[in-house]
Design a protein around this motif. Structure first.
Motif, PDB file in Angstrom:
ATOM      1  N   GLN A   1       3.517   3.487   1.456  1.00 54.85           N
ATOM      2  CA  GLN A   1       3.039   4.037   2.724  1.00 54.85           C
ATOM      3  C   GLN A   1       2.940   5.612   2.621  1.00 54.85           C
ATOM      4  O   GLN A   1       3.989   6.276   2.396  1.00 54.85           O
ATOM      5  CB  GLN A   1       3.782   3.779   4.101  1.00 54.85           C
ATOM      6  N   SER A   2       1.974   6.228   3.241  1.00 54.10           N
ATOM      7  CA  SER A   2       1.744   7.512   3.398  1.00 54.10           C
ATOM      8  C   SER A   2       2.684   8.067   4.514  1.00 54.10           C
ATOM      9  O   SER A   2       2.998   7.324   5.452  1.00 54.10           O
ATOM     10  CB  SER A   2       0.209   8.115   3.590  1.00 54.10           C
ATOM     11  N   THR A   3       3.001   9.380   4.471  1.00 58.49           N
ATOM     12  CA  THR A   3       3.726   9.942   5.579  1.00 58.49           C
ATOM     13  C   THR A   3       3.017   9.933   6.846  1.00 58.49           C
ATOM     14  O   THR A   3       3.614   9.721   7.990  1.00 58.49           O
ATOM     15  CB  THR A   3       3.918  11.727   5.331  1.00 58.49           C
ATOM     16  N   MET A   4       1.624  10.149   6.692  1.00 58.60           N
ATOM     17  CA  MET A   4       0.777  10.004   8.058  1.00 58.60           C
ATOM     18  C   MET A   4       0.940   8.559   8.530  1.00 58.60           C
ATOM     19  O   MET A   4       1.132   8.550  10.006  1.00 58.60           O
ATOM     20  CB  MET A   4      -0.568  10.567   7.810  1.00 58.60           C
ATOM     21  N   ALA A   5       0.853   7.595   7.706  1.00 59.42           N
ATOM     22  CA  ALA A   5       0.706   6.228   8.215  1.00 59.42           C
ATOM     23  C   ALA A   5       2.094   5.801   8.889  1.00 59.42           C
ATOM     24  O   ALA A   5       2.047   4.930   9.727  1.00 59.42           O
ATOM     25  CB  ALA A   5       0.497   5.289   6.889  1.00 59.42           C
ATOM     26  N   LYS A   6       3.160   6.502   8.214  1.00 58.60           N
ATOM     27  CA  LYS A   6       4.442   6.001   8.937  1.00 58.60           C
ATOM     28  C   LYS A   6       4.765   6.747  10.080  1.00 58.60           C
ATOM     29  O   LYS A   6       5.141   6.082  11.026  1.00 58.60           O
ATOM     30  CB  LYS A   6       5.559   6.557   7.922  1.00 58.60           C
TER      31      LYS A   6
END
Length: 168
Positions: free
Chosen positions: A92-97
């Motif tokens: 997962q991307s940091t933004m998605a997390k």
């Protein structure tokens, strides 16, 4: 070894230069499907970890823990397959997390009853099912091993969604 044979398409033999382009597409679909499995299972196990402290019902919490354990197992299996193919898993991307975490935080502020948690987990499992199906359709040239792993994740998420419905 066994993981490489199951999840990594064979590289072309010398003298089969014409087939090289086709083989590259197989690797691409294969890696993409495995990356989706990593991302999907990571999102599931992270959401469960965030919701776990709110679970008051003992049986419900035990089911969440069992589900989290299965997400971890599938996640590790996908990581192993990617490593065997010489690819690095991205997850997962940091933004998605951050967005998922904020969404859960917002929804649990108002209501963190077992029913509310069950609804979030049912929705999350259903979203996971849709994401796996989209990936399966988008990457038809993935290896048999990667396709079987995606099917395993799909069956697990469908069963999870069904199981949580009893708590709605």
């Amino acid at each position: 070894g066994a993981a490489k044979r199951a999840y990594c398409p064979q590289s072309p033999k010398s003298g089969e230069r014409g087939k090289q382009t086709v083989k590259q597409e197989h690797v691409s679909d294969n890696e993409a499907l495995l990356q989706e499995i990593v991302r999907n299972t990571e999102m599931g196990k992270n959401a469960l970890a965030q919701l776990m402290p709110y679970a008051q019902d003992r049986e419900f919490r035990a089911r969440m823990l069992k589900q989290q354990k299965e997400y971890r197992r599938l996640n590790q299996k996908a990581h192993t397959a990617l490593a065997a193919c010489g690819a690095e898993s991205r997850g997962q991307s940091t933004m998605a997390k951050a967005m998922a975490k904020a969404g859960i935080k917002g929804r649990t502020l108002m209501d963190h009853s077992t029913g509310a948690l069950a609804q979030m987990l049912t929705e999350g499992s259903n979203q996971g099912v849709m994401d796996v199906v989209k990936a399966q359709n988008a990457y038809p040239e993935a290896s048999t091993g990667a396709k079987e792993m995606a099917d395993e994740l799909l069956r697990f998420q469908e069963a999870s969604a069904e199981m949580y419905k009893a708590y709605l």
